[in-house]
Design an enzyme around this catalytic site. Sequence first.
Site, mmCIF file in Angstrom:
data_model
loop_
_atom_site.group_PDB
_atom_site.id
_atom_site.type_symbol
_atom_site.label_atom_id
_atom_site.label_comp_id
_atom_site.label_asym_id
_atom_site.label_seq_id
_atom_site.Cartn_x
_atom_site.Cartn_y
_atom_site.Cartn_z
ATOM 1 N N LYS A 117 -7.782 8.427 1.664
ATOM 2 C CA LYS A 117 -7.753 8.186 3.069
ATOM 3 C C LYS A 117 -7.685 9.439 3.818
ATOM 4 C CE LYS A 117 -4.517 4.009 3.102
ATOM 5 N NZ LYS A 117 -3.371 3.689 2.817
ATOM 6 N N LYS A 198 -14.372 -1.239 -3.107
ATOM 7 C CA LYS A 198 -13.721 -2.430 -3.062
ATOM 8 C C LYS A 198 -13.711 -3.112 -1.781
ATOM 9 C CE LYS A 198 -9.124 -0.878 -1.638
ATOM 10 N NZ LYS A 198 -7.906 -0.373 -1.674
ATOM 11 N N LYS A 201 -9.982 -4.238 4.055
ATOM 12 C CA LYS A 201 -9.856 -4.773 5.658
ATOM 13 C C LYS A 201 -10.199 -3.712 6.576
ATOM 14 C CE LYS A 201 -5.251 -5.043 4.715
ATOM 15 N NZ LYS A 201 -3.949 -6.032 4.632
HETATM 16 P P1 TYM Z 1 -2.618 -4.715 1.283
HETATM 17 O O1 TYM Z 1 -2.202 -5.040 2.638
HETATM 18 O O2 TYM Z 1 -3.965 -3.320 1.303
HETATM 19 O O3 TYM Z 1 -3.279 -5.702 0.280
HETATM 20 C C1 TYM Z 1 -2.581 -6.774 0.099
HETATM 21 C C2 TYM Z 1 -2.894 -7.384 -1.351
HETATM 22 O O4 TYM Z 1 -4.238 -7.386 -1.559
HETATM 23 C C3 TYM Z 1 -4.594 -6.797 -2.789
HETATM 24 N N1 TYM Z 1 -5.885 -6.379 -2.653
HETATM 25 C C4 TYM Z 1 -7.193 -6.543 -3.285
HETATM 26 N N2 TYM Z 1 -7.295 -7.114 -4.519
HETATM 27 C C5 TYM Z 1 -8.369 -7.425 -5.114
HETATM 28 N N3 TYM Z 1 -9.369 -6.840 -4.601
HETATM 29 C C6 TYM Z 1 -9.553 -6.166 -3.306
HETATM 30 N N4 TYM Z 1 -10.619 -5.758 -2.904
HETATM 31 C C7 TYM Z 1 -8.370 -6.227 -2.588
HETATM 32 N N5 TYM Z 1 -7.874 -5.731 -1.444
HETATM 33 C C8 TYM Z 1 -6.378 -5.927 -1.447
HETATM 34 C C9 TYM Z 1 -3.749 -5.598 -2.637
HETATM 35 O O5 TYM Z 1 -4.041 -4.979 -4.163
HETATM 36 C C10 TYM Z 1 -2.383 -6.001 -2.425
HETATM 37 O O6 TYM Z 1 -1.845 -6.666 -3.488
HETATM 38 N N6 TYM Z 1 0.538 -1.007 -0.355
HETATM 39 C C11 TYM Z 1 0.375 -2.434 -0.416
HETATM 40 C C12 TYM Z 1 1.586 -3.090 0.553
HETATM 41 C C13 TYM Z 1 2.684 -2.995 0.195
HETATM 42 C C14 TYM Z 1 3.380 -3.694 -1.229
HETATM 43 C C15 TYM Z 1 4.828 -3.239 -1.267
HETATM 44 C C16 TYM Z 1 2.752 -4.424 -2.300
HETATM 45 C C17 TYM Z 1 3.764 -2.469 0.488
HETATM 46 N N7 TYM Z 1 4.747 -2.371 -0.114
HETATM 47 C C18 TYM Z 1 5.636 -3.713 -2.320
HETATM 48 C C19 TYM Z 1 3.652 -4.863 -3.037
HETATM 49 C C20 TYM Z 1 5.082 -4.669 -3.198
HETATM 50 C C21 TYM Z 1 -1.069 -2.459 0.555
HETATM 51 O O7 TYM Z 1 -1.429 -1.943 1.268
HETATM 52 O O8 TYM Z 1 -1.472 -3.963 0.245
#
Ligand code: TYM
Length: 332
Positions: A117, A198, A201
């Site tokens: 980032k 990847k 969003k």
């Molecule tokens: P976030 O909001 O970026 O994404 C949500 C979930 O989607 C998965 N994901 C993907 N999986 C496969 N291919 C992709 N291109 C892809 N893009 C997103 C992410 O792995 C995620 O599971 N840090 C986390 C949010 C979070 C969290 C937590 C998750 C905060 N606290 C506690 C689990 C437990 C995040 O930014 O997800």
Amino acid sequence: MTEQKKTVFSGVQPTGAMHLGGWLGAFRNWVALQDDDAYDVIYCIVDLHAMTTPYDPAEFNRRRLDTAKMVLALGIDPDRSLLYMQSQVPQHAELAWILGTLTPTGVLNRMTQYKDKVEKGIPSNLGLYAYPVLMAADILLFHADLVPVGDDQKQHLEMSRDLAARFNNRFGDTFPIPEPLIPETSARVMSLAEPTAKMSKSDPNPKNRIDLDDPPDVIRKKIKSAMTDSDPTVRYDVEQKPGISNLLEIMSVTTGRTIDELSDEYETGGYGRFKEAVAEAVVAELAPIRARLATLDDDEVARILQKGALDARTRAERIQQEARDAVGLGRI
Ligand code: TYM
């Protein structure tokens, strides 16, 4: 009975439209675990995490609600899952502080998402740096056993496990060590226009991803224009054919057919025919989500979140008190 169930926790940031990558990498498992009686499931819109990158407050507020609405549209049922907004449960931030005192800065310096980032030009700040500590707090706050996520969260999960172990060693057994649940196929869905990165969003080009509420004709157009290569054989080869391999993975998980079966069927016949088949599989996969989304209204979503916050605070407070007692912040 609830005591014997395994606790599942996961979160999503309200930073932008939810997309096919998140669905195939994580959210499909969210729904599957909710539908399995062996699990007690908790899902959280992690708005405090989303504040670590620049945002507009009015738009942010709207997105928090839209994200909750989309989570409900995925098939998350508030009668069977606890769904709430992270900022409405102050115990997250408090536990993050406690865990922060156990986190060596050297460990944070190695976090690849933070480094990526900052490299992309996102201004570094203490919140962004401590992001994985807050994530560990989310998970430990509910004594989660299982955390369904995509591959990009692996390192953060490793750190959550490490922090649980550090806490237990220093202050006595308090937290279970959480296990990640990462799918074998589609754990990392790649960008359509740039299949070596990847699907994300935060990508400014919306053609790179399929949003979960994209209408069928938009899905077809995006898949038709997905980047491939000049050798027209459909074959799984991530190095030589990252675009086609990504589409094969997407089609495999959305149809339940193996990658071998699909490459046999579509090997010859050209990319056009294959892409059409992938598009139809994705359209069918996302149709129920779009249909449910249309039935949800803001007031209903707000009511669900208010009730969720109340339940989450009650549960979190019980566990938090144990953690306070353990670290020497007992009741006075
Ligand atoms: P976030 O909001 O970026 O994404 C949500 C979930 O989607 C998965 N994901 C993907 N999986 C496969 N291919 C992709 N291109 C892809 N893009 C997103 C992410 O792995 C995620 O599971 N840090 C986390 C949010 C979070 C969290 C937590 C998750 C905060 N606290 C506690 C689990 C437990 C995040 O930014 O997800």
